[in-house]
Design a protein around this motif. Structure first.
Motif, short mmCIF file in Angstrom:
data_model
loop_
_atom_site.label_atom_id
_atom_site.label_comp_id
_atom_site.label_asym_id
_atom_site.label_seq_id
_atom_site.Cartn_x
_atom_site.Cartn_y
_atom_site.Cartn_z
N LEU A 1 0.83 -1.21 0.00
CA LEU A 1 0.00 0.00 0.00
C LEU A 1 0.86 1.25 0.00
N PRO A 2 0.51 2.22 -0.83
CA PRO A 2 1.27 3.49 -0.83
C PRO A 2 1.00 4.27 0.45
N ASP A 3 1.89 5.18 0.76
CA ASP A 3 1.75 5.98 1.97
C ASP A 3 0.44 6.75 2.00
N SER A 4 -0.01 7.23 0.84
CA SER A 4 -1.23 8.03 0.80
C SER A 4 -2.45 7.25 1.25
N VAL A 5 -2.47 5.95 0.92
CA VAL A 5 -3.59 5.11 1.34
C VAL A 5 -3.54 4.87 2.85
N LEU A 6 -2.37 4.58 3.37
CA LEU A 6 -2.24 4.37 4.81
C LEU A 6 -2.60 5.63 5.59
N LEU A 7 -2.26 6.80 5.05
CA LEU A 7 -2.63 8.04 5.71
C LEU A 7 -4.14 8.22 5.77
N LEU A 8 -4.83 7.79 4.71
CA LEU A 8 -6.28 7.84 4.72
C LEU A 8 -6.85 6.93 5.80
N VAL A 9 -6.27 5.73 5.93
CA VAL A 9 -6.72 4.78 6.95
C VAL A 9 -6.50 5.36 8.34
N PHE A 10 -5.31 5.88 8.58
CA PHE A 10 -5.01 6.44 9.89
C PHE A 10 -5.90 7.65 10.18
N GLY A 11 -6.21 8.42 9.13
CA GLY A 11 -7.09 9.57 9.31
C GLY A 11 -8.49 9.16 9.74
N LYS A 12 -8.96 8.01 9.25
CA LYS A 12 -10.28 7.51 9.66
C LYS A 12 -10.25 7.01 11.09
N ILE A 13 -9.12 6.52 11.54
CA ILE A 13 -9.00 6.05 12.92
C ILE A 13 -9.14 7.22 13.88
N ALA A 14 -8.36 8.27 13.66
CA ALA A 14 -8.44 9.55 14.40
C ALA A 14 -8.10 9.43 15.89
N ASP A 15 -8.67 8.43 16.59
CA ASP A 15 -8.47 8.33 18.03
C ASP A 15 -7.00 8.24 18.38
N VAL A 16 -6.53 9.11 19.28
CA VAL A 16 -5.11 9.22 19.54
C VAL A 16 -4.55 7.96 20.20
N LYS A 17 -5.35 7.25 20.98
CA LYS A 17 -4.85 6.02 21.60
C LYS A 17 -4.61 4.94 20.56
N ALA A 18 -5.57 4.78 19.64
CA ALA A 18 -5.42 3.79 18.59
C ALA A 18 -4.24 4.14 17.70
N LEU A 19 -4.07 5.43 17.40
CA LEU A 19 -2.93 5.85 16.58
C LEU A 19 -1.63 5.59 17.32
N GLY A 20 -1.65 5.79 18.64
CA GLY A 20 -0.44 5.52 19.42
C GLY A 20 -0.05 4.06 19.34
N ARG A 21 -1.03 3.16 19.38
CA ARG A 21 -0.73 1.73 19.26
C ARG A 21 -0.20 1.40 17.88
N CYS A 22 -0.73 2.09 16.86
CA CYS A 22 -0.21 1.88 15.50
C CYS A 22 1.26 2.28 15.41
N CYS A 23 1.64 3.27 16.19
CA CYS A 23 3.01 3.78 16.13
C CYS A 23 4.04 2.72 16.53
N VAL A 24 3.66 1.75 17.35
CA VAL A 24 4.63 0.76 17.83
C VAL A 24 4.65 -0.49 16.95
#
Length: 400
Positions: A16-39
């Motif tokens: 997946l290109p970065d642009s698609v993953l950014l769209l997915v992460f943007g739909k998540i929005a919740d900072v806790k879920a994004l924090g878990r994605c970071c690891v």
């Protein structure tokens, strides 16, 4: 297809290109879920921190040990007046009542200040919160123990931010309606407060009262000299505010709702300062609560104004100074909404600074009230629209 767990297996996310993953992460929005994605991986860490939309849910607010309220948490006894010029001589109004009722406001505001300052005593809004030690710390399930400024430090491209408190700051009795919406720049731009002493569901609604009881336009004989001196409706004819507003306590309750909402809004605004100054990409910011009681909203223009003109604190309290205000008030003792819900003692208050020279605040009887009717979602938008058809009363409040 390569089986999961086999050495050398290809990660489908790599395709997946970065642009698609950014769209997915943007739909998540919740900072806790994004924090878990970071690891998960370095790529996720890099991309998740570039999202445009972020939601921060504060799980809990722990109040401080000190139950005492600072005198600065209350407006002065001369804060509310009805003098024609904004700089006119102030008159005291219900100061004892306000101190009694607003005593319950200080502790929730102190508790929220701890959330925004990372759990310790609140400091100056000019001081940024401490940096999170690592991305994994932001991913922890204990995110709520850190201030929003700390949690958001690793997100550098935020454009739209929403912070949600677990509950509103103002305690109200069961069955009482209180909602407010405020907009700030470097200071208060406008605020709308909607309240009702009781809300009756269609099943519990008694027969509608006679038409004569529904309106608030009738003016009863002159009341006591003290009441007349405390509050006067601003009209060319100099008519008094109806005695019924004093007699049933509706006016007093509306005043308490108004000042309580302004204190809550100004405290939220003050505590957002570190977040706003550290995220220059922000275009919109909402600070709401899960109860739907209050909403502080700032758009791009207002955010830029705050960065250029730092806020002024109200004495030693942790809230922004509220300027001198002009208020428009509408009241209905009985308001029936579509669907059968009835609001008893419904009060709508629209607030702007005295120095606001916009057409909406100076055009008189035909003024634009769209910003008032659109402040709330249904069914309360309909309630506001119905109240706007009632008689208008004008009041003024001194800075506090």
């Amino acid at each position: 297809m390569v089986e999961r767990g086999e050495e050398g297996a290809e990660d489908c996310f790599d395709r997946l290109p970065d642009s698609v993953l950014l769209l997915v992460f943007g739909k998540i929005a919740d900072v806790k879920a994004l924090g878990r994605c970071c690891v998960v991986s370095r790529r996720f860490l890099t991309l998740a921190r570039q999202v445009d939309d972020v939601l921060v849910r504060v799980d809990c607010v722990v109040s401080g040990d000190d139950d005492r309220s600072s005198p600065d948490d209350y407006p002065p006894s001369n804060a509310f007046s009805s003098s024609t010029p904004c700089a006119g001589k102030p008159r005291g109004l219900f100061s004892d009542l306000l101190r009694l009722v607003l005593g319950g406001v200080a502790r929730p505001l102190q508790a929220i200040s701890q959330v925004f300052s990372g759990g310790g005593a609140g400091g100056s809004p000019r001081k940024a919160a401490a940096v999170s030690s690592s991305a994994s710390e932001a991913a922890s399930t204990d995110t709520s123990r850190h201030s929003p400024a700390e949690v958001l430090r690793n997100f550098k491209e935020i454009r739209r931010l929403r912070i949600e408190l677990p509950a509103g700051e103002l305690s109200v009795n069961d069955g009482v309606l209180l909602k407010w919406k405020a907009q700030f720049g470097s200071t208060l731009n406008n605020c709308v407060v909607l309240g009702a002493s009781s809300v009756l569901s269609p099943e519990a609604t008694p027969p509608s009262p006679p038409a004569a009881d529904k309106g608030s336009d009738a003016v009863s004989p002159a009341g006591e000299e003290g009441e007349e001196g405390l509050l006067r409706r601003e009209t060319n004819g100099g008519e008094r505010i109806p005695e019924s507003l004093f007699a049933n306590g509706s006016l007093k309750l509306g005043v308490v709702w108004t000042i309580s909402s302004l204190i809550a809004a100004s405290a939220r605004h003050y505590l957002l300062y570190p977040v706003i100054t550290e995220h220059e990409t922000l275009e919109s910011l909402d600070l709401a609560d899960a109860d739907g009681q209050g909403l502080l909203r700032m758009d791009l223009r207002q955010l830029e104004e705050l960065r250029e003109q730092p806020i002024t604190a109200a004495g030693s309290s942790q809230r922004t100074l509220v300027p001198s205000l002009q208020l428009m008030l509408w009241f209905a003792p009985h308001l029936e909404l579509p669907g059968g819900t009835v609001l008893k003692g419904a009060t709508l208050v629209a607030i702007r600074p005295c120095d606001d020279d916009s057409p909406a605040s100076t055009s008189g009887a035909g003024e634009d009230t769209g910003w008032v009717s659109s402040a709330f979602e249904e069914p309360y938008a309909t309630a506001a629209q119905q109240l706007l058809r009632r008689k208008l009363y004008r009041l003024e409040m001194n800075s506090f």
